[in-house]
Design a protein around this motif. Structure first.
Motif, mmCIF file in Angstrom:
data_model
loop_
_atom_site.group_PDB
_atom_site.id
_atom_site.type_symbol
_atom_site.label_atom_id
_atom_site.label_comp_id
_atom_site.label_asym_id
_atom_site.label_seq_id
_atom_site.Cartn_x
_atom_site.Cartn_y
_atom_site.Cartn_z
ATOM 1 N N SER A 73 0.831 -1.206 0.000
ATOM 2 C CA SER A 73 0.000 0.000 0.000
ATOM 3 C C SER A 73 0.862 1.251 0.000
ATOM 4 C CB SER A 73 -0.929 -0.018 1.222
ATOM 5 O OG SER A 73 -1.728 1.139 1.265
ATOM 6 N N ASN A 95 -1.545 -11.620 -2.028
ATOM 7 C CA ASN A 95 -2.702 -11.038 -1.354
ATOM 8 C C ASN A 95 -2.455 -9.597 -0.916
ATOM 9 O OD1 ASN A 95 -4.328 -13.353 -1.557
ATOM 10 N ND2 ASN A 95 -3.466 -14.242 0.313
ATOM 11 N N LYS A 150 -3.232 -7.448 -3.850
ATOM 12 C CA LYS A 150 -4.685 -7.437 -4.044
ATOM 13 C C LYS A 150 -5.354 -6.464 -3.077
ATOM 14 C CE LYS A 150 -8.665 -10.598 -4.092
ATOM 15 N NZ LYS A 150 -9.472 -9.937 -3.034
ATOM 16 N N ALA A 151 -4.943 -6.509 -1.798
ATOM 17 C CA ALA A 151 -5.543 -5.622 -0.806
ATOM 18 C C ALA A 151 -5.229 -4.164 -1.103
ATOM 19 C CB ALA A 151 -5.050 -6.006 0.591
ATOM 20 N N LEU A 180 -4.488 -2.771 -4.067
ATOM 21 C CA LEU A 180 -5.146 -2.300 -5.286
ATOM 22 C C LEU A 180 -6.646 -2.153 -5.115
ATOM 23 C CD1 LEU A 180 -3.261 -4.366 -8.035
ATOM 24 C CD2 LEU A 180 -2.975 -1.952 -7.491
ATOM 25 N N GLU A 181 -7.233 -2.914 -4.204
ATOM 26 C CA GLU A 181 -8.676 -2.858 -4.009
ATOM 27 C C GLU A 181 -9.096 -1.896 -2.916
ATOM 28 O OE1 GLU A 181 -9.961 -6.840 -3.346
ATOM 29 O OE2 GLU A 181 -9.650 -7.465 -5.447
ATOM 30 N N PRO A 194 -10.437 1.332 -1.300
ATOM 31 C CA PRO A 194 -11.341 2.322 -1.919
ATOM 32 C C PRO A 194 -10.679 3.661 -2.209
ATOM 33 C CG PRO A 194 -12.394 1.219 -0.048
ATOM 34 C CD PRO A 194 -10.958 0.832 -0.013
ATOM 35 N N TRP A 250 -6.703 2.868 -7.474
ATOM 36 C CA TRP A 250 -6.345 1.800 -8.399
ATOM 37 C C TRP A 250 -7.546 0.997 -8.866
ATOM 38 C CZ3 TRP A 250 -1.641 1.860 -10.384
ATOM 39 C CH2 TRP A 250 -0.600 2.476 -9.669
ATOM 40 N N LEU A 251 -8.744 1.459 -8.566
ATOM 41 C CA LEU A 251 -9.927 0.727 -8.978
ATOM 42 C C LEU A 251 -10.362 1.174 -10.378
ATOM 43 C CD1 LEU A 251 -11.986 0.788 -5.649
ATOM 44 C CD2 LEU A 251 -10.701 -1.123 -6.607
ATOM 45 N N TYR A 270 -6.561 -0.818 -13.972
ATOM 46 C CA TYR A 270 -7.002 -2.199 -14.109
ATOM 47 C C TYR A 270 -5.858 -3.112 -13.698
ATOM 48 C CZ TYR A 270 -10.656 0.004 -16.887
ATOM 49 O OH TYR A 270 -11.685 0.798 -17.310
ATOM 50 N N ARG A 271 -6.206 -4.357 -13.371
ATOM 51 C CA ARG A 271 -5.198 -5.302 -12.909
ATOM 52 C C ARG A 271 -5.182 -6.538 -13.781
ATOM 53 N NH1 ARG A 271 -4.735 -8.800 -7.264
ATOM 54 N NH2 ARG A 271 -2.534 -9.308 -7.488
#
Length: 503
Positions: A153, A177, A180-181, A183-184, A186, A190-191, A196-197
């Motif tokens: 992050s 993971n 993933k956390a 990029l996701e 809020p 990166w949303l 895009y991923r």
């Protein structure tokens, strides 16, 4: 030997000392000696942390616009915070030339981590761009405590803020993971549709191979991944289902847009697999063996050399009058050779739509029929829209209509764009004696990151099918590393003692 290459493995030193002195040292002694040699040449491992704040001030004076974000943690002594010292925590850095160069690169970035060697365990996070000639370019770095959600992050937040504000950016990574956390999140920026991923295919295949053994199963998945059309994907997926329905169930747990090429909305530019190893070994070779400040300094020097070399290559190609990158020219030439085996029929003149019948070189057998639209730059085979330059079918249509293929190549492949990436050069660094003074707390390494004091550090790498050795590779002796015999009948056993007289 360490001065020439700090990444030299321990076994090379063992063989060199055995050849020169006539006896073989233990692995532990040679490893400890190498660490002392590195410290002697590149600076003390502990003092190197305290040099980082001065390097930040020095590089920002050398090249204004350099981004360096240093984070520390407080040192507590008997429950009280020691204001004179601070533990090193993280360091993010990138250079203004990298920021400017990324604006001329493809709209994608690969991220990955690489473990560091030495006295203290750390991880180097790297963001890698790809220029219009398919060359890799590391654009941002981060020294962190390890790969976790917080460190990723921190890295991705600074990356988004300082280097990659462009909307619609594609981030390619492994299936960690922590990534993933981050990029996701809020508020991370990166949303979709901001970013895009996508996954590296090699990591998806490696995880797949952990459950389904055998190279044939992995080959079927890779073929499905690389399919550029839904028809081709369904063909390989049906074969997987006939072999073992559990393979399809495993693949269906992952969203198709993350790992299949026909669902990536043409954002990958055909960039499917990882390149962190290529980056580490070709550009950052040896830096993982250095103290932290020497590592950070090395990124400046390595990038300066890269910009000079690639800039000269692009300038030389521009001087020959070429319009497109060498990588694209080779692909177009290969496609032109294949385009001679096609029969083109004009379907819609106003919309430049054609049908192309592919035959064998002798013309006796048909290999299929494809619809091509030059106006929308699409082809039934999927290559035209996936790679953003003409495949053999549009090239045959251009030849049939007496049109040039140049307008149907994406601007990203133009040689002028490649030259824009490397047109600027790094400034020679200011000598350390002229760096601004630093009056903050002394930065020291975190003792919790200290590796085991006795012996070499143990590897924590989880080996997968990516680490499988070539079965055709000849086996080597465990002592002298020569093929043709084993440790039991090694000629070295009959020579001098393996231990020195003082062991």
């Amino acid at each position: 030997m360490v001065r020439a290459d700090a990444s030299v493995c321990i076994k090379v030193f063992i063989n060199a000392t055995a050849a020169h002195f006539g006896f073989r040292l233990t692995y532990r002694r040679v490893w400890l000696a190498k660490q002392k040699a590195v410290a002697h040449i590149y600076g003390d491992w502990d003092e190197s942390y305290n040099e980082l704040p001065r390097w930040v001030l020095g590089v920002q004076l050398t090249m204004p616009g350099t981004v360096a974000v240093l984070r520390t943690r407080p040192v507590q002594v008997w429950g009280q915070v020691d204001e004179s010292q601070a533990y090193f925590h993280r360091l993010f850095w990138t250079f203004p030339l990298c920021i400017e160069a990324f604006r001329h690169c493809k709209l994608l970035v690969s991220i990955d981590g690489s473990h560091l060697y030495g006295k203290y365990g750390r991880t180097l996070l790297v963001a890698i761009a790809q220029d219009r000639n398919s060359n890799i370019l590391p654009v941002a770095f981060d020294l962190v405590e390890g790969e976790n959600a917080d460190s990723w992050s921190f890295f991705l937040s600074d990356l988004r803020q300082h280097l990659t504000p462009q909307p619609g950016l594609l981030v390619i990574s492994d299936m960690h993971n922590g990534i993933k956390a981050a990029l996701e999140a809020p508020d991370g920026g990166w949303l979709p549709p901001a970013a895009y991923r996508a996954f590296w295919i090699r990591h998806v295949a490696a995880n797949f191979a952990l459950t389904f053994k055998g190279k044939d199963a992995r080959r079927l998945l890779v073929n499905a991944v690389y399919a550029k059309t839904e028809v081709e994907f369904d063909y390989w997926f049906d074969i997987m289902r006939s072999e073992d329905p559990a393979m399809c169930e495993w693949a269906n747990r992952i969203e198709y847009s993350l790992w299949t090429q026909h669902r990536d909305d043409d954002r990958r530019f055909g960039h499917m697999t990882t390149n962190i190893s290529e980056c580490v070994y070709s550009i950052l070779k040896g830096v993982r063996n250095l103290p932290v400040c020497s590592l950070v300094k090395a990124t400046y020097g390595k990038l300066a050399e890269l910009f000079v070399r690639k800039g000269r290559e692009a300038e030389a190609q521009l001087g020959t009058g070429q319009q497109f990158s060498q990588h694209l020219v080779k692909c177009i030439e290969a496609n032109l050779k294949t385009a001679r085996c096609f029969t083109v029929t004009l379907y819609d003149r106003d919309n430049s739509e054609f049908t192309v019948a592919e035959t064998t070189p002798t013309g006796m057998f048909s290999l299929g029929t494809y619809r091509v639209s030059l106006a929308s730059q699409t082809c039934d085979c999927g290559y035209f829209q996936a790679l953003h330059f003409p495949c053999p079918h549009p090239l045959a249509c251009c030849a049939y209509s007496r049109l040039t293929w140049l307008p149907y190549v994406h601007q990203v492949y133009r040689l002028s764009s490649v030259f824009s990436v490397y047109r600027m050069g790094f400034t020679p660094p200011i000598p350390e004696g002229f760096w601004p003074p630093y009056d903050g707390p002394t930065v020291i390494p975190d003792p919790n990151k200290r590796r085991a004091r006795v012996g070499r550090p143990r590897s924590t790498r989880i080996h997968t099918t990516m680490d499988e050795t070539d079965p055709n590779r000849p086996k080597r002796c465990g002592l002298c590393r020569q093929p043709g015999h084993t440790r039991q009948d090694c000629p070295q056993l009959g020579g001098p003692s393996h231990t020195g007289p003082h062991d």
